[in-house]
Design an enzyme around this catalytic site. Structure first.
Site, PDB file in Angstrom:
ATOM      1  N   PRO A   7      -9.236  17.124  43.502  1.00 36.14           N
ATOM      2  CA  PRO A   7     -10.693  16.813  44.290  1.00 36.14           C
ATOM      3  C   PRO A   7     -11.711  16.066  43.155  1.00 36.14           C
ATOM      4  O   PRO A   7     -11.620  16.377  42.064  1.00 36.14           O
ATOM      5  CB  PRO A   7     -11.158  18.519  44.468  1.00 36.14           C
ATOM      6  CG  PRO A   7     -10.804  19.138  43.108  1.00 36.14           C
ATOM      7  CD  PRO A   7      -9.315  18.522  43.126  1.00 36.14           C
ATOM      8  N   MET A   8     -11.886  14.881  43.850  1.00 34.29           N
ATOM      9  CA  MET A   8     -13.065  14.120  43.318  1.00 34.29           C
ATOM     10  C   MET A   8     -14.325  13.670  44.033  1.00 34.29           C
ATOM     11  O   MET A   8     -13.828  12.936  45.097  1.00 34.29           O
ATOM     12  CB  MET A   8     -12.378  12.834  42.717  1.00 34.29           C
ATOM     13  CG  MET A   8     -11.555  13.062  41.363  1.00 34.29           C
ATOM     14  SD  MET A   8     -10.753  11.445  41.112  1.00 34.29           S
ATOM     15  CE  MET A   8     -12.374  10.641  40.315  1.00 34.29           C
ATOM     16  N   GLN A  68     -11.562  23.082  49.159  1.00 34.19           N
ATOM     17  CA  GLN A  68     -12.136  23.693  48.080  1.00 34.19           C
ATOM     18  C   GLN A  68     -13.759  24.094  48.186  1.00 34.19           C
ATOM     19  O   GLN A  68     -14.425  23.403  48.942  1.00 34.19           O
ATOM     20  CB  GLN A  68     -12.405  22.556  46.895  1.00 34.19           C
ATOM     21  CG  GLN A  68     -12.834  23.249  45.649  1.00 34.19           C
ATOM     22  CD  GLN A  68     -12.917  21.917  44.539  1.00 34.19           C
ATOM     23  OE1 GLN A  68     -13.839  21.273  44.535  1.00 34.19           O
ATOM     24  NE2 GLN A  68     -12.244  22.161  43.447  1.00 34.19           N
ATOM     25  N   CYS A  98     -16.789  21.323  38.246  1.00 34.65           N
ATOM     26  CA  CYS A  98     -17.454  20.067  38.447  1.00 34.65           C
ATOM     27  C   CYS A  98     -18.676  19.807  37.576  1.00 34.65           C
ATOM     28  O   CYS A  98     -19.442  20.795  37.313  1.00 34.65           O
ATOM     29  CB  CYS A  98     -18.096  20.236  39.881  1.00 34.65           C
ATOM     30  SG  CYS A  98     -19.170  18.474  40.072  1.00 34.65           S
ATOM     31  N   LYS A 139     -10.038  26.187  39.969  1.00 33.86           N
ATOM     32  CA  LYS A 139     -10.044  24.995  39.027  1.00 33.86           C
ATOM     33  C   LYS A 139     -11.066  25.131  37.843  1.00 33.86           C
ATOM     34  O   LYS A 139     -12.468  25.311  38.275  1.00 33.86           O
ATOM     35  CB  LYS A 139     -10.172  23.786  39.766  1.00 33.86           C
ATOM     36  CG  LYS A 139     -10.204  22.537  38.956  1.00 33.86           C
ATOM     37  CD  LYS A 139     -10.208  21.184  39.735  1.00 33.86           C
ATOM     38  CE  LYS A 139      -9.598  19.940  38.720  1.00 33.86           C
ATOM     39  NZ  LYS A 139     -10.449  19.562  37.779  1.00 33.86           N
ATOM     40  N   ASN A 200      -4.482  19.473  33.871  1.00 37.96           N
ATOM     41  CA  ASN A 200      -5.245  18.308  34.553  1.00 37.96           C
ATOM     42  C   ASN A 200      -5.874  17.576  33.209  1.00 37.96           C
ATOM     43  O   ASN A 200      -6.380  18.342  32.397  1.00 37.96           O
ATOM     44  CB  ASN A 200      -6.194  18.907  35.616  1.00 37.96           C
ATOM     45  CG  ASN A 200      -7.164  17.862  36.083  1.00 37.96           C
ATOM     46  OD1 ASN A 200      -8.305  18.415  35.994  1.00 37.96           O
ATOM     47  ND2 ASN A 200      -6.508  16.808  36.638  1.00 37.96           N
ATOM     48  N   GLU A 202      -6.317  13.236  31.622  1.00 39.94           N
ATOM     49  CA  GLU A 202      -5.713  12.230  30.787  1.00 39.94           C
ATOM     50  C   GLU A 202      -4.357  12.155  31.084  1.00 39.94           C
ATOM     51  O   GLU A 202      -3.543  11.858  30.371  1.00 39.94           O
ATOM     52  CB  GLU A 202      -5.838  12.515  29.399  1.00 39.94           C
ATOM     53  CG  GLU A 202      -7.290  12.391  28.785  1.00 39.94           C
ATOM     54  CD  GLU A 202      -8.057  11.070  29.161  1.00 39.94           C
ATOM     55  OE1 GLU A 202      -7.348   9.977  28.686  1.00 39.94           O
ATOM     56  OE2 GLU A 202      -9.144  10.995  29.722  1.00 39.94           O
ATOM     57  N   GLY A 224      -6.366  12.973  38.924  1.00 46.08           N
ATOM     58  CA  GLY A 224      -7.558  12.573  39.836  1.00 46.08           C
ATOM     59  C   GLY A 224      -7.754  10.845  39.770  1.00 46.08           C
ATOM     60  O   GLY A 224      -7.235  10.321  40.598  1.00 46.08           O
ATOM     61  N   ARG A 225      -8.381  10.630  38.686  1.00 46.31           N
ATOM     62  CA  ARG A 225      -8.695   9.377  38.417  1.00 46.31           C
ATOM     63  C   ARG A 225      -7.496   8.326  38.147  1.00 46.31           C
ATOM     64  O   ARG A 225      -7.528   7.099  38.681  1.00 46.31           O
ATOM     65  CB  ARG A 225      -9.571   9.096  36.992  1.00 46.31           C
ATOM     66  CG  ARG A 225     -10.902   9.692  37.252  1.00 46.31           C
ATOM     67  CD  ARG A 225     -11.653   9.534  36.097  1.00 46.31           C
ATOM     68  NE  ARG A 225     -11.158  10.548  34.931  1.00 46.31           N
ATOM     69  CZ  ARG A 225     -11.171  10.208  33.674  1.00 46.31           C
ATOM     70  NH1 ARG A 225     -12.045   9.288  32.983  1.00 46.31           N
ATOM     71  NH2 ARG A 225     -10.564  11.134  32.809  1.00 46.31           N
TER      72      ARG A 225
END
Length: 310
Positions: A7-8, A68, A98, A139, A200, A202, A224-225
């Site tokens: 989730p982003m 989420q 977050c 998370k 999660n 890098e 994510g990214r």
């Protein structure tokens, strides 16, 4: 190995999920957070953030989606979890990671890391409310400003009854600094728990995925990214595939620009594609050229025209 799309908030929206799952084999997607305050949210809120609920909780390409929730009141979280499940969500995920100042200022997201007891109560309330056949995941980060409570946080999740936990290998204070990633601590958390731990942070390329799996001992990854930098990252991580060629990415961007968004105020796709190009620029030099071409765009129509220019 499972690869899960993270989730982003404000980035991995339903339209991006749709596009990325079409060109990948992600095992699961987690939605942007649904903010829960003190009431049962109307169905339209869930449908807006997770339109896949109208397709039995799957993207059009068949990837399951899990809603989420973000909040601090166990009872309200539980009530909204039941609604999400009834609408078709494939389980429930609780946001305790977050780092947004706005979210944390309302005692949500990573702010819960300072209150492991609240994480426990929230997780327990969700587990009791959600039918046992549906997973409840949480998370987290390794802590608020240091890792001294990492074990306490992880224990709270497991003892609350979570099915699995995703651990982002940094604290809230670390933000997204590459030099602060701590896969070793994820490994220590995994060794401590009996529930699955998803790693999660890098994970950008195939070798990063291999290194993370090796160093953490985890069997599953969340990205994510990196999924925005390389749109076919799931294939890359699972089979060491080549990253997607630029001409295919151009087709994805053009498709995104042409998607009709009933909630669009007219500038939505312009801002989002500019944002996506900044991520793509980390892997593709061509992204800069496209950004220069569209940077003055102010309307969706203008954006479509410029993206279609040869």
């Amino acid at each position: 190995m499972r690869v899960i799309l993270a989730p982003m908030q404000g980035v991995l929206d339903p339209f991006v999920r749709e596009l990325l799952t079409e060109v990948n084999d992600y095992d699961l997607c987690i939605t942007e957070f649904v903010r829960v305050v003190d009431q049962l949210l109307p169905e339209k809120v869930f449908y807006r953030l997770c339109p896949e609920l109208k397709n039995q909780g799957f993207t059009s390409s068949g990837t399951p989606v899990r809603v989420q929730l973000l909040g601090q009141h166990p009872k309200c979280l539980a009530e909204n979890a039941i609604r999400a499940i009834d609408l078709g969500s494939h389980g429930i995920d609780l946001n305790c990671g977050c780092p947004s100042k706005t979210v944390n200022g309302s005692n949500g997201g990573a702010a819960l890391l300072k209150q492991p007891e609240l994480i426990y109560r929230a997780t327990q309330a969700l587990r009791r409310a959600v039918p046992s056949e549906f997973p409840v995941s949480v998370k987290v980060r390794l802590g608020w400003d240091d890792i001294s409570q990492a074990f306490e946080i992880a224990d709270a999740v497991e003892q609350g009854g979570a099915t699995e936990i995703t651990v982002h290998g940094r604290t809230k204070a670390d933000g997204y600094r590459a030099d602060r990633i701590n896969w070793k601590k994820i490994s220590e958390v995994r060794e401590r728990l009996s529930i699955p731990v998803i790693a999660n942070g890098e994970i950008w390329h195939w070798q990063d995925g291999q290194d993370c799996l090796s160093q953490t001992g985890c069997q599953d990854l969340m990205v994510g990214r990196g999924a925005l930098n390389i749109p076919n990252l799931s294939h890359v991580l699972k089979s060491n595939a080549e990253k997607m060629p630029w001409y295919e990415i151009q087709k994805i961007l053009q498709k995104y620009a042409n998607v009709e968004n009933e909630y669009d105020s007219g500038f939505y796709h312009v801002a989002r594609i500019k944002q996506w190009l900044r991520y793509l620029n980390k892997e593709y030099n061509e992204a800069n050229q496209v950004f220069d071409k569209i940077k003055t765009c102010q309307t969706a129509e203008d954006l479509k025209l410029r993206l279609n220019e040869k």
